[in-house]
Design a protein around this motif. Sequence first.
Motif, PDB file in Angstrom:
ATOM      1  N   ALA A 379       0.834  -1.209   0.000  1.00  0.00           N
ATOM      2  CA  ALA A 379       0.000   0.000   0.000  1.00  0.00           C
ATOM      3  C   ALA A 379       0.864   1.253   0.000  1.00  0.00           C
ATOM      4  O   ALA A 379       0.617   2.203  -0.751  1.00  0.00           O
ATOM      5  CB  ALA A 379      -0.928  -0.008   1.219  1.00  0.00           C
ATOM      6  N   TYR A 380       1.884   1.242   0.847  1.00  0.00           N
ATOM      7  CA  TYR A 380       2.751   2.416   0.977  1.00  0.00           C
ATOM      8  C   TYR A 380       3.506   2.681  -0.323  1.00  0.00           C
ATOM      9  O   TYR A 380       3.592   3.827  -0.798  1.00  0.00           O
ATOM     10  CB  TYR A 380       3.743   2.197   2.124  1.00  0.00           C
ATOM     11  CG  TYR A 380       4.456   3.457   2.547  1.00  0.00           C
ATOM     12  CD1 TYR A 380       3.931   4.270   3.544  1.00  0.00           C
ATOM     13  CD2 TYR A 380       5.652   3.844   1.944  1.00  0.00           C
ATOM     14  CE1 TYR A 380       4.572   5.437   3.923  1.00  0.00           C
ATOM     15  CE2 TYR A 380       6.297   5.009   2.314  1.00  0.00           C
ATOM     16  CZ  TYR A 380       5.752   5.796   3.306  1.00  0.00           C
ATOM     17  OH  TYR A 380       6.387   6.963   3.679  1.00  0.00           O
ATOM     18  N   VAL A 381       4.053   1.620  -0.930  1.00  0.00           N
ATOM     19  CA  VAL A 381       4.841   1.779  -2.151  1.00  0.00           C
ATOM     20  C   VAL A 381       3.962   2.227  -3.313  1.00  0.00           C
ATOM     21  O   VAL A 381       4.341   3.115  -4.089  1.00  0.00           O
ATOM     22  CB  VAL A 381       5.585   0.470  -2.485  1.00  0.00           C
ATOM     23  CG1 VAL A 381       6.224   0.534  -3.869  1.00  0.00           C
ATOM     24  CG2 VAL A 381       6.652   0.192  -1.429  1.00  0.00           C
ATOM     25  N   THR A 382       2.777   1.634  -3.465  1.00  0.00           N
ATOM     26  CA  THR A 382       1.886   2.055  -4.559  1.00  0.00           C
ATOM     27  C   THR A 382       1.381   3.483  -4.332  1.00  0.00           C
ATOM     28  O   THR A 382       1.144   4.221  -5.289  1.00  0.00           O
ATOM     29  CB  THR A 382       0.681   1.099  -4.711  1.00  0.00           C
ATOM     30  OG1 THR A 382       0.070   0.889  -3.433  1.00  0.00           O
ATOM     31  CG2 THR A 382       1.115  -0.228  -5.291  1.00  0.00           C
ATOM     32  N   GLN A 383       1.245   3.881  -3.059  1.00  0.00           N
ATOM     33  CA  GLN A 383       0.882   5.270  -2.756  1.00  0.00           C
ATOM     34  C   GLN A 383       1.993   6.212  -3.229  1.00  0.00           C
ATOM     35  O   GLN A 383       1.729   7.271  -3.791  1.00  0.00           O
ATOM     36  CB  GLN A 383       0.667   5.445  -1.251  1.00  0.00           C
ATOM     37  CG  GLN A 383       0.220   6.853  -0.851  1.00  0.00           C
ATOM     38  CD  GLN A 383      -0.049   6.955   0.653  1.00  0.00           C
ATOM     39  OE1 GLN A 383      -0.022   5.973   1.380  1.00  0.00           O
ATOM     40  NE2 GLN A 383      -0.302   8.162   1.113  1.00  0.00           N
ATOM     41  N   MET A 384       3.254   5.815  -3.027  1.00  0.00           N
ATOM     42  CA  MET A 384       4.402   6.619  -3.473  1.00  0.00           C
ATOM     43  C   MET A 384       4.386   6.819  -4.984  1.00  0.00           C
ATOM     44  O   MET A 384       4.794   7.875  -5.486  1.00  0.00           O
ATOM     45  CB  MET A 384       5.717   5.950  -3.062  1.00  0.00           C
ATOM     46  CG  MET A 384       6.032   6.013  -1.580  1.00  0.00           C
ATOM     47  SD  MET A 384       7.435   4.939  -1.150  1.00  0.00           S
ATOM     48  CE  MET A 384       8.774   5.699  -2.070  1.00  0.00           C
ATOM     49  N   THR A 385       3.925   5.801  -5.722  1.00  0.00           N
ATOM     50  CA  THR A 385       3.933   5.885  -7.192  1.00  0.00           C
ATOM     51  C   THR A 385       2.658   6.511  -7.749  1.00  0.00           C
ATOM     52  O   THR A 385       2.492   6.598  -8.966  1.00  0.00           O
ATOM     53  CB  THR A 385       4.120   4.486  -7.806  1.00  0.00           C
ATOM     54  OG1 THR A 385       3.050   3.632  -7.373  1.00  0.00           O
ATOM     55  CG2 THR A 385       5.450   3.881  -7.396  1.00  0.00           C
ATOM     56  N   ILE A 392      -5.343   2.129  -1.934  1.00  0.00           N
ATOM     57  CA  ILE A 392      -6.517   2.026  -1.052  1.00  0.00           C
ATOM     58  C   ILE A 392      -6.895   0.554  -0.857  1.00  0.00           C
ATOM     59  O   ILE A 392      -7.205   0.121   0.266  1.00  0.00           O
ATOM     60  CB  ILE A 392      -7.698   2.835  -1.630  1.00  0.00           C
ATOM     61  CG1 ILE A 392      -7.433   4.338  -1.471  1.00  0.00           C
ATOM     62  CG2 ILE A 392      -9.013   2.449  -0.946  1.00  0.00           C
ATOM     63  CD1 ILE A 392      -8.435   5.225  -2.185  1.00  0.00           C
ATOM     64  N   ALA A 393      -6.850  -0.211  -1.943  1.00  0.00           N
ATOM     65  CA  ALA A 393      -7.202  -1.638  -1.848  1.00  0.00           C
ATOM     66  C   ALA A 393      -6.241  -2.382  -0.913  1.00  0.00           C
ATOM     67  O   ALA A 393      -6.658  -3.205  -0.091  1.00  0.00           O
ATOM     68  CB  ALA A 393      -7.189  -2.271  -3.232  1.00  0.00           C
ATOM     69  N   TYR A 394      -4.949  -2.080  -1.026  1.00  0.00           N
ATOM     70  CA  TYR A 394      -3.961  -2.729  -0.150  1.00  0.00           C
ATOM     71  C   TYR A 394      -4.158  -2.314   1.313  1.00  0.00           C
ATOM     72  O   TYR A 394      -4.058  -3.140   2.221  1.00  0.00           O
ATOM     73  CB  TYR A 394      -2.542  -2.389  -0.605  1.00  0.00           C
ATOM     74  CG  TYR A 394      -2.075  -3.151  -1.823  1.00  0.00           C
ATOM     75  CD1 TYR A 394      -2.189  -4.537  -1.894  1.00  0.00           C
ATOM     76  CD2 TYR A 394      -1.484  -2.487  -2.906  1.00  0.00           C
ATOM     77  CE1 TYR A 394      -1.742  -5.241  -3.011  1.00  0.00           C
ATOM     78  CE2 TYR A 394      -1.030  -3.179  -4.020  1.00  0.00           C
ATOM     79  CZ  TYR A 394      -1.173  -4.555  -4.068  1.00  0.00           C
ATOM     80  OH  TYR A 394      -0.724  -5.251  -5.168  1.00  0.00           O
ATOM     81  N   TYR A 395      -4.410  -0.992   1.536  1.00  0.00           N
ATOM     82  CA  TYR A 395      -4.659  -0.542   2.914  1.00  0.00           C
ATOM     83  C   TYR A 395      -5.904  -1.218   3.489  1.00  0.00           C
ATOM     84  O   TYR A 395      -5.955  -1.581   4.666  1.00  0.00           O
ATOM     85  CB  TYR A 395      -4.812   0.980   2.978  1.00  0.00           C
ATOM     86  CG  TYR A 395      -3.502   1.735   2.973  1.00  0.00           C
ATOM     87  CD1 TYR A 395      -2.485   1.415   3.877  1.00  0.00           C
ATOM     88  CD2 TYR A 395      -3.281   2.788   2.081  1.00  0.00           C
ATOM     89  CE1 TYR A 395      -1.282   2.117   3.876  1.00  0.00           C
ATOM     90  CE2 TYR A 395      -2.083   3.490   2.070  1.00  0.00           C
ATOM     91  CZ  TYR A 395      -1.088   3.156   2.970  1.00  0.00           C
ATOM     92  OH  TYR A 395       0.094   3.839   2.977  1.00  0.00           O
TER      93      TYR A 395
END
Length: 709
Positions: A379-385, A392-395
């Motif tokens: 979630a954090y890494v995809t948020q960075m990109t 949101i789905a990962y969180y």
Amino acid sequence: MTDKKYGVSTTFGRYQLHEELGRGGMGVVYKAYDTQLRCIVALKVILGNNREDLERFFREITTVAKLNHPNIVRFYEYGYTPRPYFTMEYVEGTTLTQQIKERNVSEAYLVEVMISVCQALHYMHKNKITHRDIKPSNIMVGKNGVKVMDFGLARRSDVTKQLSKSGQMLGTLHYMAPEQVEGHTDMKSDIYALGASLYECLTYRPVYQGALEINVIYQITNSTPIPPRQLNPDISVYLEAICLKCLQRNPHKRYGNFLQLAKEFENFKAHKPILAKRYTSWDLLKNILYKHKVVCSSIVIIFVILLGSLVVTMNALNYAEGEKEKAKSALNKVMKVLDHSLQHHKSLQKDKRFAQLFTNIFEDVERYGENEDWSFVKAYVTQMTGQKQKSIAYYTKEIKNNTENVEAYSNRAGLYARNKEYQKAFADYEKALAIQPKNHSIYFNRAVLYIDTQEYQKATDDLQKVLDLAPNNERAYTNLGVVYFDLKKYLQAMACYDKAIDIAPRADTHLNRGLLNVQMRQPEKALDDFNAAIRLKPNYANAYFNRGNLFFRDKKWNLALTDYTKALSLDSNNALLYYNRGSLYAQTKQVDLALDDFAKSIQINPRYAPVYNRRAYIYAYEKKDLKKAFSDFTKAINLDRQFFEAYKNRGLLYFRHKKYSEAISDFKKATSLHPGDWWPYYGLHLCYQQLQDLPLANEYLQKAHALRK
């Protein structure tokens, strides 16, 4: 009249005091008239009776008295009554500090000034005198040339050093060489100080900046300067090289003396070879490695592990079904390294390229199986990109597996807020606070969201809660200032911004206070704040933009143009920046450049009505292209049905082309939008006058006159 604090009257002995020129810890300098010699002089008077100050004062007298050079202020006389004093040449002109503040220092001019200063300092050094306080404010440029001033810290190298106590810093911090900071000064320290002055003239900021003196001291003794061309790419690479050679931490790597440095500037001016080497990418790499030895070593180790893991991963993926466990193991090791890297190296948390390298393996991790739940990391890494929906789905998956993860709720709330899903964002903040009711960061983030949704009382309550939990949180004070600004409670906003800056000066806080000063009609204070924002954050496009607006209002067209262009070099996708620069070009009759900028503004944001209105005005009155003018005015009105200026301007154009009924319609619409503006009533008067309806013409004329009064 008497200056009570220092016992100086407006007639000091035979001198008539005109004005105070400057004041320091030791003395005060006046512009004065010598009634005996009948000329204007600079009169320096000692302030107190401190023994060390007196010794320094008389040392300055003996130093200046022995110097006779066209680029050094001349000494006249000294005396002891009514207080110890001496007089010297009064120089009519401006200091480099004033010129830096006005951003008015060209390279050619600067080189000429530097040559004169080098000649003066070479003469001083030849006479075994070190200045020890070279800085822009001590370099005056007047009609009689360049003058070096203020010898209060100057010292002969062949006399006792008792006045400089061991380890004592003497000088002005931003221009002090590393050895001077440590209490040891020699003639090479003056070369460093001139290099620091040259740097500030080129970049309009000091070599090192910091909220506290200790921050600046640490940088002077441990850091390397940001190369000037990284702050201003227009600087000559050779002038940058000269500047950086002067600023070498090791005195032996600087120029040998000022005669050599003067020759270097002469060679630069004549386009001849110079001693200084150009700053290259290799120099940049060496500086980064020196500055971040520990972090770089750690990152190298991490990437070696990652590379090895990824090699294993790729090999494993090529094996048959029986090798899946190896692939799974390798992929999960990569995820562990990724998790560790993000937790222990904050610089990687902002590195989008680093994040993009790993998003590609997430699907493989899911396909081969996870030894642990990596949802939060993904979630954090995809948020960075910038992949908001994936993040949101990962969180959401992380929260399902770990209902107490406060950071997951808070980060997901931030993503919902960016998607304008405000109710979901508020719900996540509520859940996070239920788990950690004393987490001031969550209150702060929710307050920012309340500001965005204009729920100011709730925002104020949350920010007050932040201050209850963290009394010195300058960001909370800054955002309280934003709330009060939006509510037009300007004095309360100013108090909040002042408090935030007292705690920790930040570029955005200075920018906000500058905008408030503009609103309160205090342009000089606003300019000081915008300058401070740029000093703290040299690549702050918004600060250049707003300072440009300030210059625009004051009709300082060249300064405004410089700032708008700088802002666009930092933020080239900003429609408003192109609009404002286009408006400046239009104001200065550079209509083709204006049209180019308006076209770029429209390309970026085709729904910004003011740009069509401004362009229509050029088409109508400069290009005489009525079809395009009417088209743009109409486009502006279609985009914004409440656009007073567009109705007024189109009405005037209709009137000029004798389309009186259309003009009347537009002017009436304008009066309905702004009943207090006199011009549309006057436009109606003109229309009805042409239609020979004199009663209505007179009625509207009277309304126009009444409003104009």
